[in-house]
Design an enzyme around this catalytic site. Structure first.
Site, PDB file in Angstrom:
ATOM      1  N   GLY A  10      49.417  34.577  55.545  1.00  0.00           N
ATOM      2  CA  GLY A  10      50.452  34.598  54.515  1.00  0.00           C
ATOM      3  C   GLY A  10      50.274  35.909  53.759  1.00  0.00           C
ATOM      4  N   SER A  11      51.313  36.743  53.800  1.00  0.00           N
ATOM      5  CA  SER A  11      51.191  38.066  53.164  1.00  0.00           C
ATOM      6  C   SER A  11      52.267  38.244  52.104  1.00  0.00           C
ATOM      7  CB  SER A  11      51.323  39.173  54.223  1.00  0.00           C
ATOM      8  OG  SER A  11      50.339  38.996  55.203  1.00  0.00           O
ATOM      9  N   ILE A  14      50.909  36.126  46.832  1.00  0.00           N
ATOM     10  CA  ILE A  14      49.466  35.896  46.664  1.00  0.00           C
ATOM     11  C   ILE A  14      48.701  36.685  47.733  1.00  0.00           C
ATOM     12  CG2 ILE A  14      47.588  34.197  46.551  1.00  0.00           C
ATOM     13  CD1 ILE A  14      49.598  32.106  45.652  1.00  0.00           C
ATOM     14  N   GLY A  15      49.189  36.654  48.975  1.00  0.00           N
ATOM     15  CA  GLY A  15      48.488  37.326  50.080  1.00  0.00           C
ATOM     16  C   GLY A  15      48.275  38.815  49.793  1.00  0.00           C
ATOM     17  N   ARG A  89      55.277  20.707  42.993  1.00  0.00           N
ATOM     18  CA  ARG A  89      54.498  21.152  44.149  1.00  0.00           C
ATOM     19  C   ARG A  89      54.720  20.191  45.325  1.00  0.00           C
ATOM     20  NH1 ARG A  89      50.881  21.929  39.751  1.00  0.00           N
ATOM     21  NH2 ARG A  89      50.430  24.118  39.408  1.00  0.00           N
ATOM     22  N   HIS A 176      45.558  19.070  41.992  1.00  0.00           N
ATOM     23  CA  HIS A 176      46.257  20.219  41.407  1.00  0.00           C
ATOM     24  C   HIS A 176      47.710  19.818  41.202  1.00  0.00           C
ATOM     25  CE1 HIS A 176      47.053  24.352  40.506  1.00  0.00           C
ATOM     26  NE2 HIS A 176      47.751  24.597  41.594  1.00  0.00           N
TER      27      HIS A 176
HETATM   28  N1  APR Z   1      52.758  31.437  59.221  1.00  0.00           N
HETATM   29  C1  APR Z   1      52.386  32.529  58.511  1.00  0.00           C
HETATM   30  N2  APR Z   1      52.998  32.892  57.375  1.00  0.00           N
HETATM   31  C2  APR Z   1      54.008  32.140  56.962  1.00  0.00           C
HETATM   32  C3  APR Z   1      54.450  30.983  57.645  1.00  0.00           C
HETATM   33  C4  APR Z   1      53.780  30.654  58.840  1.00  0.00           C
HETATM   34  N3  APR Z   1      54.121  29.592  59.567  1.00  0.00           N
HETATM   35  N4  APR Z   1      55.484  30.442  56.954  1.00  0.00           N
HETATM   36  C5  APR Z   1      55.685  31.217  55.865  1.00  0.00           C
HETATM   37  N5  APR Z   1      54.806  32.250  55.873  1.00  0.00           N
HETATM   38  C6  APR Z   1      54.670  33.337  54.928  1.00  0.00           C
HETATM   39  C7  APR Z   1      55.979  33.839  54.362  1.00  0.00           C
HETATM   40  O1  APR Z   1      56.636  34.708  55.278  1.00  0.00           O
HETATM   41  C8  APR Z   1      55.531  34.541  53.077  1.00  0.00           C
HETATM   42  O2  APR Z   1      55.308  35.934  53.282  1.00  0.00           O
HETATM   43  O3  APR Z   1      53.946  32.901  53.765  1.00  0.00           O
HETATM   44  C9  APR Z   1      54.216  33.853  52.737  1.00  0.00           C
HETATM   45  C10 APR Z   1      54.244  33.115  51.411  1.00  0.00           C
HETATM   46  O4  APR Z   1      54.390  34.063  50.430  1.00  0.00           O
HETATM   47  P1  APR Z   1      55.311  33.854  49.135  1.00  0.00           P
HETATM   48  O5  APR Z   1      56.610  33.239  49.531  1.00  0.00           O
HETATM   49  O6  APR Z   1      55.332  35.136  48.379  1.00  0.00           O
HETATM   50  O7  APR Z   1      54.490  32.735  48.312  1.00  0.00           O
HETATM   51  P2  APR Z   1      53.212  32.921  47.392  1.00  0.00           P
HETATM   52  O8  APR Z   1      53.635  33.118  45.976  1.00  0.00           O
HETATM   53  O9  APR Z   1      52.278  33.900  48.000  1.00  0.00           O
HETATM   54  O10 APR Z   1      52.597  31.434  47.465  1.00  0.00           O
HETATM   55  C11 APR Z   1      52.118  30.912  48.689  1.00  0.00           C
HETATM   56  O11 APR Z   1      50.616  29.383  47.618  1.00  0.00           O
HETATM   57  O12 APR Z   1      50.369  28.753  45.384  1.00  0.00           O
HETATM   58  C12 APR Z   1      50.914  28.430  46.628  1.00  0.00           C
HETATM   59  O13 APR Z   1      52.865  27.170  45.998  1.00  0.00           O
HETATM   60  C13 APR Z   1      52.410  28.374  46.562  1.00  0.00           C
HETATM   61  O14 APR Z   1      52.606  27.259  48.659  1.00  0.00           O
HETATM   62  C14 APR Z   1      52.754  28.509  48.012  1.00  0.00           C
HETATM   63  C15 APR Z   1      51.687  29.472  48.535  1.00  0.00           C
END
Ligand code: APR
Length: 320
Positions: A10-11, A14-15, A89, A176
């Protein structure tokens, strides 16, 4: 000694923040992974270009191929969908459960020895599912929530009392979510429990209750302000503290979503408790004694997590 390898699945918000923090702290080489091609590569290049200014040598790369996670020492999972205003959530459960299935398979195949920290929400249910889908030992899979919730609690107390955050220790137990249990009795300012702080008249009971409620709603408050996503700076910092404790075998006692196998009278569920995190992963769960009101609040929180786990089992019967 070869550098450690940190894989971030996940990038997104948060990533990307995790990658930047891990680089700044020189924790090891970093691989950013995402299903959206270009995003992990772009963020990796951007962060790499800050290295000459900051002076870190970590190699940072981006990928959409699971094989690039090979032999990672730490995997931090944020893959999935974050909340939008008005969503809880728990509303994320079905979508993110499918994501955990893919991610779990990828970890099992390419990084089965890694220490895995899950951040994806609804946290307690997702870390439970990720452990099941990956088949990794429960001591190797943990969820990040308590460090964040406790940090929010500390921030509000420090702000109210006008003292340094460094002198405050706060504990939040349970899931949480809205049922999390901030523990005033075990939270201290320079060693003085918050309950005594109230008795001393330094903070009113009403103010403490309001801070506890604001801590519970801490994530929703930020979602309401951002409108397009959820918190990312503090969640990333919190997960990095856990990764660092593992990589450096610091054995910090941190609140985290850990697998309970009878501790606190709970079996087979992930829920937020104090855990020693060291080279052995989640090495020891600390069982603190709870008074009847705290126990009641904890039980309610556990029941809510168990409800979500039941919902997961209905959606994905192979988890049952
Ligand atoms: N495999 C890999 N990456 C994925 C997949 C998958 N199957 N599905 C979605 N993603 C990626 C998205 O493309 C996106 O870049 O996960 C990333 C999530 O990033 P954001 O949408 O920016 O979310 P973020 O704020 O980082 O939060 C991620 O953490 O705190 C929790 O509730 C929040 O569940 C959420 C997670």
């Amino acid at each position: 000694m070869a550098r450690k390898k940190i894989a971030l699945i996940g990038s997104g918000q948060i990533g990307g923040t995790l990658a930047h923090l891990a680089a700044l702290k020189d924790l090891g080489d970093i691989v950013l992974f995402d299903i959206v091609d270009g995003v992990p590569q772009g963020k990796a290049l951007d962060i790499s270009q800050s290295a000459p200014v900051e002076g870190y040598d970590a190699k940072i790369s981006g990928t959409s191929k699971y094989e690039d996670l090979k032999d990672a020492d730490v995997v931090i999972v944020t893959a999935g969908v974050p909340r939008k205003p008005g969503m809880s959530r728990d509303d994320l459960l079905e979508i993110n459960l499918k994501v955990m299935e893919q991610v779990g398979a990828g970890i099992a195949k390419y990084a089965p020895k890694a220490f895995v920290i899950c951040i994806t929400n609804p946290l307690d249910a997702m870390v439970w599912a990720l452990q099941k889908f990956s088949g990794l030992p429960t001591s190797q899979v943990i969820g990040m929530a308590g460090v964040l919730d406790s940090s929010r609690f500390v921030h509000f107390i420090a702000d109210e009392l006008n003292v340094s955050v460094e002198d405050i220790n706060a504990f939040v137990l349970g899931g949480h979510g809205d049922t999390m249990v901030p523990l005033a009795r075990y939270s201290t300012v320079a060693g003085i429990p918050l309950t005594d702080i109230v008795k001393m008249g330094w903070m009113s009971k009403e103010k403490l209750d309001a801070i506890i409620q604001r801590t519970r709603d801490g994530g929703a408050e930020i979602v309401g302000l951002l409108k397009t996503g959820s918190a990312f700076y503090a969640p990333a910092t919190s997960a990095i503290a856990m990764a660092e404790s593992y990589l450096k075998d610091k054995k910090r006692v941190l609140p985290a979503a850990a697998y309970l196998d009878g501790q606190y009278g709970v079996k087979g569920t992930y829920v937020g408790v104090p855990v020693v995190i060291g080279a052995g992963g989640a090495e020891k769960i600390i069982e603190i004694s709870l008074n009847s009101a705290e126990q009641k609040a904890f039980d309610k929180s556990v029941a809510s997590v168990e409800g979500l786990i039941e919902a997961c089992k209905k959606i994905a019967p192979k988890l049952a």
